[in-house]
Design an enzyme around this catalytic site. Structure first.
Site, short mmCIF file in Angstrom:
data_model
loop_
_atom_site.label_atom_id
_atom_site.label_comp_id
_atom_site.label_asym_id
_atom_site.label_seq_id
_atom_site.Cartn_x
_atom_site.Cartn_y
_atom_site.Cartn_z
N SER A 10 57.40 4.14 86.08
CA SER A 10 56.21 3.33 85.83
C SER A 10 55.65 2.81 87.15
CB SER A 10 56.56 2.16 84.91
OG SER A 10 55.43 1.34 84.76
N HIS A 35 54.01 7.29 85.00
CA HIS A 35 53.49 6.42 83.94
C HIS A 35 52.57 5.38 84.56
CE1 HIS A 35 53.72 4.42 79.99
NE2 HIS A 35 53.79 3.27 80.66
N ASP A 37 50.22 2.04 83.72
CA ASP A 37 49.82 1.02 82.76
C ASP A 37 48.42 0.55 83.12
OD1 ASP A 37 52.19 0.57 81.06
OD2 ASP A 37 53.12 0.23 83.02
N MET A 39 45.52 -2.03 82.30
CA MET A 39 45.37 -3.31 81.62
C MET A 39 43.95 -3.85 81.62
SD MET A 39 48.75 -5.29 82.53
CE MET A 39 50.23 -4.44 83.01
N HIS A 60 49.05 4.70 79.84
CA HIS A 60 49.33 3.79 78.73
C HIS A 60 48.26 2.70 78.76
CE1 HIS A 60 52.36 0.50 77.20
NE2 HIS A 60 51.42 0.75 76.32
N MET A 62 46.75 -0.49 77.75
CA MET A 62 47.06 -1.76 77.08
C MET A 62 45.79 -2.60 77.04
SD MET A 62 50.88 -2.58 78.44
CE MET A 62 50.56 -2.73 80.16
N MET A 135 57.34 0.65 72.12
CA MET A 135 57.55 -0.36 73.17
C MET A 135 58.89 -1.04 72.93
SD MET A 135 55.06 -0.39 75.37
CE MET A 135 55.59 -1.85 76.26
N ASP A 169 59.54 2.48 76.44
CA ASP A 169 58.95 1.83 77.61
C ASP A 169 59.34 0.36 77.65
OD1 ASP A 169 57.30 1.02 79.70
OD2 ASP A 169 55.42 1.41 78.65
C1 DX5 Z 1 55.33 -3.00 80.25
C2 DX5 Z 1 54.86 -1.68 80.78
C3 DX5 Z 1 55.93 -0.86 81.37
C4 DX5 Z 1 56.64 -1.46 82.54
C5 DX5 Z 1 58.08 -1.08 82.42
O1 DX5 Z 1 54.28 -3.65 79.64
O2 DX5 Z 1 54.24 -0.94 79.75
O3 DX5 Z 1 55.49 0.47 81.66
O4 DX5 Z 1 56.15 -1.06 83.78
O5 DX5 Z 1 58.81 -1.69 83.43
P1 DX5 Z 1 60.40 -1.88 83.37
O6 DX5 Z 1 61.01 -0.51 83.31
O7 DX5 Z 1 60.71 -2.60 84.64
O8 DX5 Z 1 60.72 -2.68 82.15
ZN ZN Z 2 53.75 1.28 79.91
#
Ligand code: DX5
Ligand code: ZN
Length: 216
Positions: A10, A35, A37, A39, A60, A62, A135, A169
């Protein structure tokens, strides 16, 4: 025939000042996917996607209005586009169609408190999603503790859909990978456990082995 292991560091846990070299470091360490994220509407993340067309970019989203992101992410070169079921109850069919039309793989994510039954129609429809992201922490940030109770959802999905890509994740690393792999997850997102390791390649290898052993 089992599903394939995909290990997806990630980028949220990477050094943001050096995104390009961090991505290379992960790819050289054996990562299958990167990966990302997403936001908030941030044009820079599209630009960054464009410069990484050689890697599988597992995005991903969010965000509350994923439909608005389909076109820009498609243009930028995203590979997977995973939206949250909680914000897409009314338009998931349109979303999936648009994501596929832009050449991306559609995925659906669900938060720890969302019942697994909510994604079944998206997997079983005429125009199905190709991955479910369960999740294993509340979405938001890296470094949180893995929630083992979410494994019931992974088990239910794997039993129902033997060849579906199931991603997990949040909080995944050497101490939690076996729980996720034995429940049936094959796509593993890991932020802090990989980026924080002295040897990311070692952690990636260990997680891949756990998934492969569980698939046999
Ligand atoms: C959380 C994210 C993850 C995050 C995971 O909201 O969607 O992708 O980066 O990080 P770790 O592996 O440190 O929990
Ligand atoms: Zn994620």
């Amino acid at each position: 025939m089992g599903v394939e292991a995909k290990i997806a560091p990630s980028m949220l846990s990477s050094d943001f000042a050096n995104l390009a070299s961090e991505a290379q470091r992960m790819l050289h360490s054996g990562a299958d996917w990167l990966h990302m994220d997403i936001m908030a509407l941030c044009p820079k993340s599209y630009n960054w996607c464009s410069s990484y067309r050689e890697a599988y970019l597992d995005c991903h989203l969010m965000v509350t209005n994923p439909l608005a992101y389909v076109e820009p992410f498609g243009k930028a070169g995203a590979s997977g586009f995973t939206f949250h079921v909680e914000v897409s109850k009314d338009n998931w069919q349109e979303l999936v169609e648009n994501i596929k039309a832009k050449g991306m793989r559609p995925g659906v994510a669900l938060k720890p408190g969302t019942p697994i039954e909510e994604v079944y129609p998206l997997v079983e429809g005429n125009n199905p999603v190709e991955m479910v992201l369960v999740m294993t922490v509340e979405p938001g940030f890296g470094g949180q503790k893995f929630m083992p109770e979410t494994m019931d959802k992974v088990r239910a999905l794997r039993k129902k859909y033997p060849s579906l890509d199931i991603e997990v994740d949040g909080g995944l690393g050497p101490s939690t990978i076996d729980a996720a792999a034995s429940a049936g997850a094959n796509c593993i997102v890991a932020g802090s456990s990989v980026f924080g390791a002295p040897e990311p390649a070692h952690v990636i290898k260990l997680m891949r082995k756990s998934v492969e052993d569980a698939q046999q």
